[in-house]
Write an enzyme that holds these catalytic residues in place. Sequence first.
Site, mmCIF file in Angstrom:
data_model
loop_
_atom_site.group_PDB
_atom_site.id
_atom_site.type_symbol
_atom_site.label_atom_id
_atom_site.label_comp_id
_atom_site.label_asym_id
_atom_site.label_seq_id
_atom_site.Cartn_x
_atom_site.Cartn_y
_atom_site.Cartn_z
ATOM 1 C CG HIS A 172 53.591 41.896 40.048
ATOM 2 N ND1 HIS A 172 53.306 40.655 40.578
ATOM 3 C CD2 HIS A 172 54.454 42.481 40.913
ATOM 4 C CE1 HIS A 172 53.972 40.501 41.712
ATOM 5 N NE2 HIS A 172 54.684 41.598 41.934
ATOM 6 C CD GLN A 193 59.587 41.186 41.671
ATOM 7 O OE1 GLN A 193 58.378 40.960 41.635
ATOM 8 N NE2 GLN A 193 60.297 41.034 42.759
ATOM 9 C CG ASN A 235 50.687 38.552 47.409
ATOM 10 O OD1 ASN A 235 50.191 37.516 46.971
ATOM 11 N ND2 ASN A 235 51.207 39.476 46.621
ATOM 12 C CD GLU A 260 53.911 37.997 45.800
ATOM 13 O OE1 GLU A 260 54.606 38.493 46.725
ATOM 14 O OE2 GLU A 260 53.645 38.599 44.747
ATOM 15 C CG ASN A 309 51.173 41.527 43.223
ATOM 16 O OD1 ASN A 309 50.930 40.454 43.756
ATOM 17 N ND2 ASN A 309 52.168 42.324 43.638
ATOM 18 C CD GLU A 310 52.255 42.709 47.408
ATOM 19 O OE1 GLU A 310 52.892 43.772 47.520
ATOM 20 O OE2 GLU A 310 52.707 41.614 47.783
ATOM 21 C CG HIS A 335 67.911 52.797 32.976
ATOM 22 N ND1 HIS A 335 67.061 52.399 31.962
ATOM 23 C CD2 HIS A 335 68.635 51.703 33.286
ATOM 24 C CE1 HIS A 335 67.278 51.122 31.673
ATOM 25 N NE2 HIS A 335 68.235 50.684 32.463
ATOM 26 C CE1 TYR A 347 56.807 37.016 50.711
ATOM 27 C CE2 TYR A 347 54.962 38.502 50.342
ATOM 28 C CZ TYR A 347 55.944 37.672 49.844
ATOM 29 O OH TYR A 347 56.068 37.489 48.484
ATOM 30 C CG ASP A 349 68.923 47.439 32.266
ATOM 31 O OD1 ASP A 349 67.817 47.866 32.646
ATOM 32 O OD2 ASP A 349 69.891 48.186 32.033
ATOM 33 N NE ARG A 380 50.228 36.277 41.406
ATOM 34 C CZ ARG A 380 50.637 37.247 42.209
ATOM 35 N NH1 ARG A 380 51.432 36.986 43.227
ATOM 36 N NH2 ARG A 380 50.258 38.495 42.002
#
Length: 498
Positions: A147, A44, A332, A401, A191-192, A64, A334, A77, A102
Amino acid sequence: MASSSAFFIFILISYYSKKSYGEELNNKKFPKDFMFGAATASYQVEGAWNEDGKGENMWDHITHKVPSPIVNNDTGDVACDSYHKYKEDVAMLKEMGVDFYRFSLSWSRILPSGFDNEVNQLGVEHYRNLIKELRANNITPVVTIYHFDLPQTLQDLGGLQNDFFIDRFVDFARVCFREFGEDVKYWITFNEPWSICNIGYGFGWLNATAASPGIGEYLCSHNLLRAHAKAWRMYDEEFRNDQNGLLGITISGNWFEPSTNSSADIEASETLLQFTFGFYIHPIVHGDYPEVMRKNVDHRSALQGFSQSRLPKFTQDEVQLIQGTTDFLGINMYTSSLVTLEESDDISNISYTADTGVTSWQPEEWESSGSSWLKVYPKGARQLLKWLGTNYKGIKMIITENGYSDNDGELEDDKRISYYQRYLSNIRDAMEFDGVDLFGYTAWSLMDNFEWINGYSQKFGLYQVDFNSPNRTRTPKKSAKWYSKLTRTKCIVDDCTE
């Protein structure tokens, strides 16, 4: 007139320092040893997708494709160019006064082929330099091993649905512990898992691969849990005595609020919580999947004519392998959803959702964010932590998160500050009134970044990133300044008590 106006302003400021969107805020400080941090993930933010010997990962491959499945044809990229600007990232973290950072390791940057026969020393050196920079600035590294960015070579062989993944992950984890373990005391294996498996292999969109509902998510999860356990056991046997680190896993999901006080809707909430969080924690704590998962999936599989359950079974040796394999639990969180039981005799629907027997939704009147899935429901944070603390006693937890999105990355991001205040108030309530054992909190995200299928259309950052600038200029938002005050005072309002 001037004095009365000043008094009115004082009262107004005092009022809003204790309330946000009309909600009373907890004015107790967080404990002195409570840690505040910020998070990112390798694909990310890093960019440099084909530099210094890095191999192709699944997101390089996905972004791509022509036509692209990503909003605006965005790619990672370059992203935030953190591969080259990691010192600037650390300076931002220091400016906010965080206790930890993290971040995740790019598997294909360290092992370009996905296998441990070739270690890319330039990739290793990058992470050594980042960790060194963090430690020089008294910032603790919290490192996620996986991740979402699987090497494409392994994805081509079936990814997490192929049980050969288990030992490949353990090989990669061993390289990570060997190369960085002397300077890393907090590790997260995955992660998740729910996102990796359900969104990735069940729904198909996180991997941009063919969906395999009702089968793929269970195969993926079964392999992921065994991979996590084998990596934890390997660390325990080969590295813990010398490195003295802690190894956990980060799980995710919504709080599921019963839509009414009926026993049926309360049952629906419990069922979906077990299918979401218990799916991964229950085997780690108790050695097997939750009873309601086993009952539902076994029953529906039999009715559907399968010779064995779509939910795999652990052998007795695997039960012993998996049970007890976490030093802490990352969460995590939200948002939340309302739930109710969905009565249906239709067995033709082969899917995880049908297996739950529950339907969920988010009311239109709940406050919106820049993401369609993220409705603001702060009290869900306390309810979820209370449920986890009650069901899995004795496990230390950390929020890995929590954050709020908008669509333009505005600098005057008062809604993000309000979100943080209200969620943190409920988190503090969970610690104070519900006895939840929580040792840290992580804001998502340090800066605006590539948000998977949504590209750069959703902004979660404390820092704005100008993706039109070759320099990827970072600018602190109002929330970064607010978070900086929080990290130093341990207080979400202006006037706190101990």
